[in-house]
Design a protein around this motif. Structure first.
Motif, short mmCIF file in Angstrom:
data_model
loop_
_atom_site.label_atom_id
_atom_site.label_comp_id
_atom_site.label_asym_id
_atom_site.label_seq_id
_atom_site.Cartn_x
_atom_site.Cartn_y
_atom_site.Cartn_z
N GLY A 12 123.76 4.45 56.55
CA GLY A 12 124.03 4.68 55.41
C GLY A 12 122.74 4.03 54.26
N GLY A 13 121.63 3.69 54.54
CA GLY A 13 121.26 2.71 54.24
C GLY A 13 120.10 3.79 53.72
N ALA A 35 127.59 1.62 60.30
CA ALA A 35 127.99 0.30 61.18
C ALA A 35 129.18 -0.90 60.15
CB ALA A 35 127.02 0.22 61.80
N GLY A 40 123.99 1.03 51.74
CA GLY A 40 122.81 0.20 51.36
C GLY A 40 121.90 -0.74 52.48
N LEU A 43 118.66 -3.01 51.96
CA LEU A 43 118.11 -3.01 50.93
C LEU A 43 118.86 -4.32 50.36
CD1 LEU A 43 117.68 0.60 49.67
CD2 LEU A 43 115.92 -1.00 49.45
N LEU A 45 119.18 -7.22 51.26
CA LEU A 45 118.19 -7.67 51.34
C LEU A 45 116.92 -8.44 51.01
CD1 LEU A 45 119.24 -9.21 54.89
CD2 LEU A 45 120.23 -10.49 52.59
N VAL A 162 127.56 4.62 65.91
CA VAL A 162 127.46 4.90 66.72
C VAL A 162 127.27 4.63 67.73
CG1 VAL A 162 125.62 7.61 67.21
CG2 VAL A 162 127.21 7.32 64.97
N GLY A 217 115.90 -13.41 58.76
CA GLY A 217 115.72 -12.93 57.79
C GLY A 217 116.06 -11.03 57.67
N HIS A 221 123.10 -6.09 60.72
CA HIS A 221 123.38 -4.56 60.87
C HIS A 221 121.79 -4.35 61.32
CE1 HIS A 221 127.52 -4.38 60.34
NE2 HIS A 221 127.40 -5.12 59.17
N ALA A 432 114.19 8.71 59.91
CA ALA A 432 113.36 8.00 59.18
C ALA A 432 114.13 7.12 58.70
CB ALA A 432 114.04 9.38 57.59
N GLY A 433 112.34 6.18 58.38
CA GLY A 433 113.48 4.75 57.95
C GLY A 433 112.35 3.71 58.87
N MET A 450 105.30 -0.31 51.44
CA MET A 450 104.91 1.18 52.69
C MET A 450 106.42 1.20 53.81
SD MET A 450 103.49 3.40 51.98
CE MET A 450 103.24 4.32 53.07
N THR A 453 109.75 2.63 50.19
CA THR A 453 109.07 3.92 49.94
C THR A 453 108.89 4.95 50.72
OG1 THR A 453 107.24 2.80 48.61
CG2 THR A 453 107.43 5.29 47.44
N ALA A 455 110.81 5.34 53.66
CA ALA A 455 112.34 5.62 54.38
C ALA A 455 113.44 6.03 52.52
CB ALA A 455 112.97 4.02 53.85
C1 LIG Z 1 114.01 -9.56 53.24
C2 LIG Z 1 112.96 -8.01 53.79
C3 LIG Z 1 112.24 -8.25 52.65
C4 LIG Z 1 111.72 -6.68 52.49
N1 LIG Z 1 110.90 -6.41 51.39
C5 LIG Z 1 110.90 -5.23 51.32
C6 LIG Z 1 109.89 -4.37 50.24
O1 LIG Z 1 109.32 -5.48 49.77
N2 LIG Z 1 108.91 -3.28 50.27
C7 LIG Z 1 109.61 -2.23 51.30
O2 LIG Z 1 108.41 -1.25 50.98
N3 LIG Z 1 109.92 -2.63 52.40
C8 LIG Z 1 111.11 -3.84 52.56
N4 LIG Z 1 111.42 -4.00 53.26
C9 LIG Z 1 111.74 -3.35 54.57
C10 LIG Z 1 112.64 -2.02 53.79
O3 LIG Z 1 113.52 -2.61 52.81
C11 LIG Z 1 112.87 -1.77 55.28
O4 LIG Z 1 112.36 -0.86 56.25
C12 LIG Z 1 114.13 -0.43 54.70
O5 LIG Z 1 115.24 -0.58 53.58
C13 LIG Z 1 114.58 0.31 56.11
O6 LIG Z 1 115.64 1.54 55.46
P1 LIG Z 1 116.54 2.36 56.68
O7 LIG Z 1 116.83 3.43 56.50
O8 LIG Z 1 115.65 2.52 57.38
O9 LIG Z 1 117.79 0.46 57.23
P2 LIG Z 1 118.30 0.64 56.55
O10 LIG Z 1 118.63 0.26 54.89
O11 LIG Z 1 118.37 -1.00 57.26
O12 LIG Z 1 120.14 0.77 56.34
C14 LIG Z 1 120.32 1.20 58.10
C15 LIG Z 1 121.97 1.37 58.02
O13 LIG Z 1 122.12 1.51 59.13
C16 LIG Z 1 123.19 1.41 59.83
N5 LIG Z 1 123.86 1.11 61.03
C17 LIG Z 1 123.30 0.47 62.22
N6 LIG Z 1 123.25 0.48 63.28
C18 LIG Z 1 124.31 1.57 63.18
C19 LIG Z 1 124.96 2.45 64.03
N7 LIG Z 1 124.99 1.94 65.59
N8 LIG Z 1 125.52 3.33 63.79
C20 LIG Z 1 125.68 4.43 62.26
N9 LIG Z 1 125.13 3.37 61.65
C21 LIG Z 1 123.97 2.23 61.95
C22 LIG Z 1 123.32 -0.29 58.95
O14 LIG Z 1 124.16 -0.69 58.44
C23 LIG Z 1 122.73 0.02 57.81
O15 LIG Z 1 123.42 0.70 56.76
C24 LIG Z 1 111.97 -6.05 53.75
C25 LIG Z 1 112.45 -5.74 54.28
C26 LIG Z 1 113.71 -7.04 54.51
C27 LIG Z 1 114.79 -7.66 55.32
#
Ligand SMILES: Cc1cc2nc3c(=O)[nH]c(=O)nc-3n(C[C@H](O)[C@H](O)[C@H](O)COP(=O)(O)OP(=O)(O)OC[C@H]3O[C@@H](n4cnc5c(N)ncnc54)[C@H](O)[C@@H]3O)c2cc1C
Length: 470
Positions: A12-13, A35, A40, A43, A45, A162, A217, A221, A432-433, A450, A453, A455
């Motif tokens: 749920g991110g 997990a 969030g 996001l 961080l 999961v 950094g 998770h 996705a993401g 990139m 957005t 994601a």
């Molecule tokens: C410090 C930092 C700065 C960044 N700055 C930027 C930026 O300025 N611009 C930009 O485009 N990108 C940036 N990024 C990258 C971007 O934020 C991430 O790539 C994006 O938020 C990831 O989205 P997501 O949905 O894939 O993962 P997440 O938002 O991390 O969501 C994944 C979710 O899955 C959960 N999870 C993990 N494993 C399991 C499991 N086994 N079962 C169930 N749930 C699980 C996690 O707890 C988490 O809540 C940054 C990243 C970081 C760390």
């Protein structure tokens, strides 16, 4: 075995929340698993920089921009190393995502959009930040999912990682949560992997990127669970050739992955360099005022251990603007007495010994730079050379290239279905993401916004359009 859900969203991110929100609005029965003990994801961080072309905000400010121009910029910045269909899908739908966020109350930094900050600039003002960085996005997304949870359209289970996929004859039928006696198989018509990257998992990071995870950094998770799940379903990985680190941070210590302490400001457009940058051979490797952040990052990529020292002398320490945005000159000076990455010595030879670089090479590097300063002609073409490095004591601060995101990711098709390496979709599963990897969306470069957005956009598209329910 539990009842069948229309959609099981794993994570749920950034991507998972829009997927759950839009699927629920279309009438789906959604199970959202995470997990962590909060929604969030990364996001919490992240800087949360977004990029989108053709938005209502741009139009209101008279900025003419199109997804085609966004796409062309990404090809230019990445030197055409991205996955074209995925980037196309992202940029063509980014404005609708951003407009939706604004309609939901996203608080944007008032002077945005801008052309760029931190990464190579775009040719148009299409770069947006939240006032509270990534947390501004968490605020909006959680506010949107909450009513869906309250009316029972989305069932949320936090602290529920999961562990595996439930498969039948090559089709994904659901997920497995819990272990041992607590093991539960949960069935769903669509499983969506939105569980983030692997940049907090040192073993997976070094296996996929071919070098250690130096700094911590990433979101804790981001353990790469989705990569393991996707591969177990028959998926494969893309993007390994595209690894790029940032231009360096100061680590707390040499035990990797180390917490990140901070960094010197190495953006010449914000602070012109007074110092020189020296690699582990004691040699300069880039003109320190190189305007292109991409060129600086690629120069660092070629250095041993992805590390370098920022070196200066007493006269520069006294005269130059402070090298760290949030610290005074005196605060920085005090670090040389107590921080292992800050070293100081009366002579260059002693400094070289403390840095662990060859003394003769460092002496030659400094002498060559000083000659260039006196002649007004630097060997690497640097223009800003206010002072030579000649007055002891001498100072060096170790910087380490590192990553907070994942380069390698699962292969998907144009509708975000996981695919096998023969291109055949794996029924029942989407992704996705960050699980798709930076290498596919940004190639061998950092293209502003990139990751976040796409994601958000891919999660929205899956929930709103792609997924089919009974
Ligand atoms: C410090 C930092 C700065 C960044 N700055 C930027 C930026 O300025 N611009 C930009 O485009 N990108 C940036 N990024 C990258 C971007 O934020 C991430 O790539 C994006 O938020 C990831 O989205 P997501 O949905 O894939 O993962 P997440 O938002 O991390 O969501 C994944 C979710 O899955 C959960 N999870 C993990 N494993 C399991 C499991 N086994 N079962 C169930 N749930 C699980 C996690 O707890 C988490 O809540 C940054 C990243 C970081 C760390």
């Amino acid at each position: 075995m539990q009842n069948t859900w229309d959609v099981i969203v794993v994570g749920g991110g950034t991507a998972g929340l829009p997927c759950a929100i839009f699927a629920a609005r279309r009438g789906a029965k959604v199970l959202l698993l995470d997990a962590a003990d909060k929604l969030g994801g990364a996001l919490h961080l992240a800087q949360g920089q977004l990029s989108a072309a053709g938005t209502k905000v741009q139009k209101a400010r008279g900025i003419s921009d199109t997804p085609d121009e966004h796409f062309a910029d990404i090809l230019r910045i990445s030197k055409d190393t991205v996955n074209h269909p995925l980037v196309r899908l992202a940029v063509d739908n980014a404005a609708e995502t951003f407009d939706w966020l604004m309609d939901c109350g996203f608080e944007m930094v008032p002077e945005h959009p801008v052309e760029g900050r931190a990464h190579e600039p775009y040719s148009k003002q299409r770069y947006y930040w939240g006032v509270d960085y990534g947390r501004s996005l968490v605020k909006v997304l959680v506010a949107q999912v909450q009513p869906e949870i309250e009316r029972g359209a989305v069932t949320l289970r936090l602290s529920t990682p999961v562990e595996a996929l439930d498969m039948e004859n090559g089709t994904v039928r659901g997920v497995v949560v819990g272990k041992g006696d607590a093991r539960e198989v949960i069935r769903g018509r669509n499983v969506v992997l939105t569980c983030g990257g692997y940049a907090a998992n040192p073993e997976m990071f070094s296996a996929l990127n071919g070098l250690p995870l130096f700094g911590q950094g990433a979101y804790p998770h981001s353990q790469g669970a989705g990569i393991t799940l996707g591969l177990s379903a028959g998926g494969y990985l893309r993007g390994a050739q595209s690894y790029l680190s940032n231009f360096g941070v100061i680590l707390e210590n040499d035990r990797y992955p180390s917490p990140i302490f901070g960094r010197f400001n190495t953006y010449p457009n914000q602070r012109q360099p007074w110092e020189i940058y020296v690699n582990t051979h004691g040699r300069r490797f880039i003109r320190e005022d190189e305007p292109s952040v991409d060129a600086r990052e690629h120069a660092l990529l070629a250095q041993p251990g992805l590390r370098y020292w920022i070196v200066f002398d007493e006269s520069i320490r006294r005269a130059a603007p402070p090298q760290m945005a949030d610290r005074t000159r005196e605060d920085i000076a005090a670090l040389f007495d107590r921080h292992p990455m800050f070293v100081k010595a009366d002579t260059l030879a002693q400094l070289a010994a403390r840095m662990g670089v060859p003394a003769a090479a460092l002496a030659d590097t400094v002498a060559t730079y000083n000659r260039g300063h006196n002649d007004g002609r630097d060997a690497l073409g640097r223009a800003h050379m206010p002072r030579p490095l000649s007055d002891g004591p001498f100072y060096a601060v170790k910087h380490q290239g590192t990553s907070v995101t994942s380069t390698v990711g699962l292969a998907v098709n144009h509708v975000l279905q996981l695919i096998q390496d023969n291109g055949a979709p794996i029924p029942g599963i989407y992704a996705a993401g960050e699980i798709l990897g930076a290498g596919q969306l940004m190639g061998s470069a950092f293209c502003g916004g990139m990751m976040g957005t796409p994601a958000l956009t891919f999660g929205r598209l899956l929930g709103d359009k792609v997924l089919q329910f009974a």
